[in-house]
Design an enzyme around this catalytic site. Structure first.
Site: not given
Ligand code: GLU
Length: 307
Positions: A63, A66, A191, A243, A261
């Protein structure tokens, strides 16, 4: 201030904590990563690099990607994006579907999965297809990281394609509200691929310098985004970068940051430096357990928080 000494101190203090937390296993290709790793890098706006531990280990940035995709989308069409993604903390887990239905398919912010999926959709439309969007993203990351050595890990992307049920559900739900413009399969595939980019902590810290210098790379002079857009991205990282642990991260670290993650976290000290930490075992919110602790120690010891 002797940043080398401070990083060594942090490295020493976090060692007894290694073993706590759990690597992400909902993406099977990430389940086998060695949880005993820790690396931390500071890159200053004048190009000094301080590193400790596994700073040269490539890992899945997940993430953290992003931040790059949102940067490109803000450059491309900020007004349209503002109507399709809000800018509020969600208070929910990264892949939650709950708010999406009663908020009519508009995700709370671009850093939860649903928001990043809308951002990806907007990039596919803007660049004219999946391959073009991914290629623009990788080109941007290579430029900001100042290295040609940046790749996606297709094994990780495919692994997530086969297990990313909630992401696929949220894309379908948003499509039903008209907030996904391309085919769902294309959007989630793109994505998952941008999440699969692998980088080292050293490359990550280098790549984010534009966010600590009003949108312009302080070492090359290239302007990537405007100072106002830099403010917007940093503000969203502070309020939404972790989050449903975003408030706790802000409380402990006091910096804009974004987790993934794969165990990475990046943070920005505006006007001064960027940080990247890597330690794959995660806390219950999906953020690096040791990485958060290391950044907490860093700002506590140096006073380099924004407050
Ligand atoms: N590719 C992961 C997902 O969509 C990213 C989540 C993350 O890194 O927090 O679940």
């Amino acid at each position: 201030m002797d940043l080398n000494a401070i990083l060594n101190e942090i490295n020493h203090e976090i060692r007894p904590l290694l073993g706590q937390g759990k690597v992400a296993d909902y993406i099977p290709a990430l389940a086998t990563v060695d949880p005993g790793q820790f690396g931390m890098v500071v890159t200053t706006n004048d190009g000094q690099i301080y590193a400790v531990g596994d700073a040269e280990q490539k890992f899945s940035i997940q993430s953290i990607s992003k931040v790059f995709s949102f940067t490109l989308a803000l450059k491309a069409d900020p007004d349209a994006l503002c109507r399709r993604v809000w800018r509020e903390p969600s208070g929910n887990p990264f892949n939650s579907l709950i708010q999406l239905e009663y908020e009519a398919g508009i995700p709370r912010n671009p850093f939860i999965n649903a928001g990043a999926i809308v951002v990806t959709d907007s990039l596919i439309s803007h660049f004219g297809g999946q391959d073009q969007a991914l290629s623009a993203l990788i080109t941007f990351i290579k430029e900001t990281a100042d290295t040609p050595d940046i790749e996606m890990d297709h094994k990780v992307a495919i692994s997530e394609m086969h297990h990313g049920y909630k992401n696929i559900s949220s894309a379908n739900l948003m499509k039903s509200f008209g907030n996904i413009h391309n085919e769902v399969d294309t959007v989630v595939r793109t994505y998952f691929h941008h999440c699969s980019v692998t980088m080292t902590a050293r490359e990550l810290a280098r790549s984010l310098l534009y966010l600590s210098h009003h949108g312009t790379d302080p070492l090359t002079g290239t302007q990537h985004i405007t100072p106002a857009q830099t403010k917007q991205i940093n503000s969203l990282m502070l309020t939404c970068g972790h989050y449903n642990a975003s408030g706790d991260f802000a409380y402990r670290v006091g910096l804009p940051g974004k987790s993934g993650v794969g165990g990475g976290i990046i943070a920005v000290v505006p006007g001064k430096m960027t940080l990247a930490v890597f330690s794959p075992a995660l806390n219950e919110y999906g953020n690096s357990f040791i990485g958060t602790q290391a950044l907490d120690l860093f700002t506590t010891k140096t006073g380099f928080s924004i407050f």
